[in-house]
Design a protein around this motif. Sequence first.
Motif, short mmCIF file in Angstrom:
data_model
loop_
_atom_site.label_atom_id
_atom_site.label_comp_id
_atom_site.label_asym_id
_atom_site.label_seq_id
_atom_site.Cartn_x
_atom_site.Cartn_y
_atom_site.Cartn_z
N MET A 1 0.85 -1.18 0.00
CA MET A 1 0.00 0.00 0.00
C MET A 1 0.90 1.24 0.00
O MET A 1 1.80 1.37 0.81
N LYS A 2 0.60 2.14 -0.90
CA LYS A 2 1.41 3.34 -1.07
C LYS A 2 1.05 4.38 -0.01
O LYS A 2 -0.12 4.58 0.30
N ALA A 3 2.07 5.03 0.54
CA ALA A 3 1.85 6.08 1.54
C ALA A 3 1.31 7.33 0.83
O ALA A 3 1.87 7.80 -0.15
N VAL A 4 0.19 7.84 1.34
CA VAL A 4 -0.42 9.04 0.77
C VAL A 4 -0.36 10.13 1.83
O VAL A 4 -0.71 9.91 2.98
N ARG A 5 0.06 11.31 1.44
CA ARG A 5 0.15 12.43 2.35
C ARG A 5 -0.94 13.46 2.04
O ARG A 5 -1.43 13.56 0.92
N CYS A 6 -1.28 14.20 3.05
CA CYS A 6 -2.28 15.26 2.92
C CYS A 6 -1.77 16.32 1.94
O CYS A 6 -0.57 16.64 1.93
N CYS A 7 -2.66 16.86 1.14
CA CYS A 7 -2.24 17.88 0.17
C CYS A 7 -2.03 19.24 0.83
O CYS A 7 -1.51 20.16 0.20
N TYR A 8 -2.41 19.40 2.11
CA TYR A 8 -2.25 20.67 2.82
C TYR A 8 -1.13 20.63 3.86
O TYR A 8 -0.63 21.67 4.28
N PRO A 16 -9.17 5.07 4.36
CA PRO A 16 -9.48 5.08 2.93
C PRO A 16 -10.25 6.34 2.51
O PRO A 16 -10.04 6.85 1.41
N GLU A 17 -11.10 6.84 3.39
CA GLU A 17 -11.87 8.04 3.07
C GLU A 17 -10.95 9.25 2.88
O GLU A 17 -11.09 10.03 1.94
N SER A 18 -9.99 9.41 3.81
CA SER A 18 -9.04 10.52 3.71
C SER A 18 -8.16 10.38 2.48
O SER A 18 -7.86 11.37 1.80
N ARG A 19 -7.75 9.16 2.18
CA ARG A 19 -6.92 8.93 0.99
C ARG A 19 -7.68 9.30 -0.29
O ARG A 19 -7.12 9.88 -1.21
N ALA A 20 -8.96 8.98 -0.33
CA ALA A 20 -9.76 9.30 -1.52
C ALA A 20 -9.93 10.81 -1.68
O ALA A 20 -9.90 11.34 -2.80
N ARG A 21 -10.09 11.52 -0.55
CA ARG A 21 -10.25 12.98 -0.61
C ARG A 21 -8.94 13.68 -0.91
O ARG A 21 -8.92 14.71 -1.56
N GLY A 22 -7.86 13.17 -0.33
CA GLY A 22 -6.56 13.80 -0.51
C GLY A 22 -6.16 14.68 0.66
O GLY A 22 -5.10 15.29 0.64
N TYR A 23 -7.00 14.77 1.68
CA TYR A 23 -6.69 15.54 2.88
C TYR A 23 -7.37 14.88 4.07
O TYR A 23 -8.34 14.16 3.93
N GLY A 24 -6.82 15.14 5.24
CA GLY A 24 -7.34 14.53 6.46
C GLY A 24 -8.46 15.33 7.08
O GLY A 24 -8.81 16.42 6.62
N PRO A 25 -9.06 14.81 8.15
CA PRO A 25 -10.20 15.48 8.78
C PRO A 25 -9.82 16.82 9.43
O PRO A 25 -10.61 17.76 9.40
N VAL A 26 -8.61 16.93 9.97
CA VAL A 26 -8.21 18.18 10.62
C VAL A 26 -8.07 19.29 9.58
O VAL A 26 -8.62 20.39 9.74
N CYS A 27 -7.33 19.03 8.51
CA CYS A 27 -7.17 20.04 7.46
C CYS A 27 -8.50 20.35 6.78
O CYS A 27 -8.76 21.49 6.41
N GLY A 28 -9.33 19.34 6.61
CA GLY A 28 -10.63 19.55 5.98
C GLY A 28 -11.52 20.47 6.80
O GLY A 28 -12.20 21.34 6.28
N ARG A 29 -11.54 20.28 8.14
CA ARG A 29 -12.36 21.15 9.00
C ARG A 29 -11.80 22.56 9.05
O ARG A 29 -12.53 23.54 9.07
N ARG A 30 -10.48 22.68 9.09
CA ARG A 30 -9.85 24.01 9.15
C ARG A 30 -10.15 24.83 7.90
O ARG A 30 -10.24 26.06 7.97
#
Length: 70
Positions: A1-8, A16-30
């Motif tokens: 499985m490839k390591a995916v980093r947040c785009c922010y 899997p949800e964060s990987r599909a979006r490209g950002y995590g819940p903290v950055c998404g809420r901010r």
Amino acid sequence: MKAVRCCYCPQLLLTPESRARGYGPVCGRRRGLIPPAMPRRRGATTPVTTPDVHPGQTAIPIQPELPKET
């Protein structure tokens, strides 16, 4: 499985949800991309009851006496 980093930020995305979006819940809420969590509803409260009256006694309702203007 490839390591995916947040785009922010440099945080690794683990779900899997964060990987599909490209950002995590903290950055998404901010950034307003994920709506804030809704507060939980409180359960039903118990009704207020008057104290029990001992047999042979009469319950007297207590009413505050307001000061009289002079």
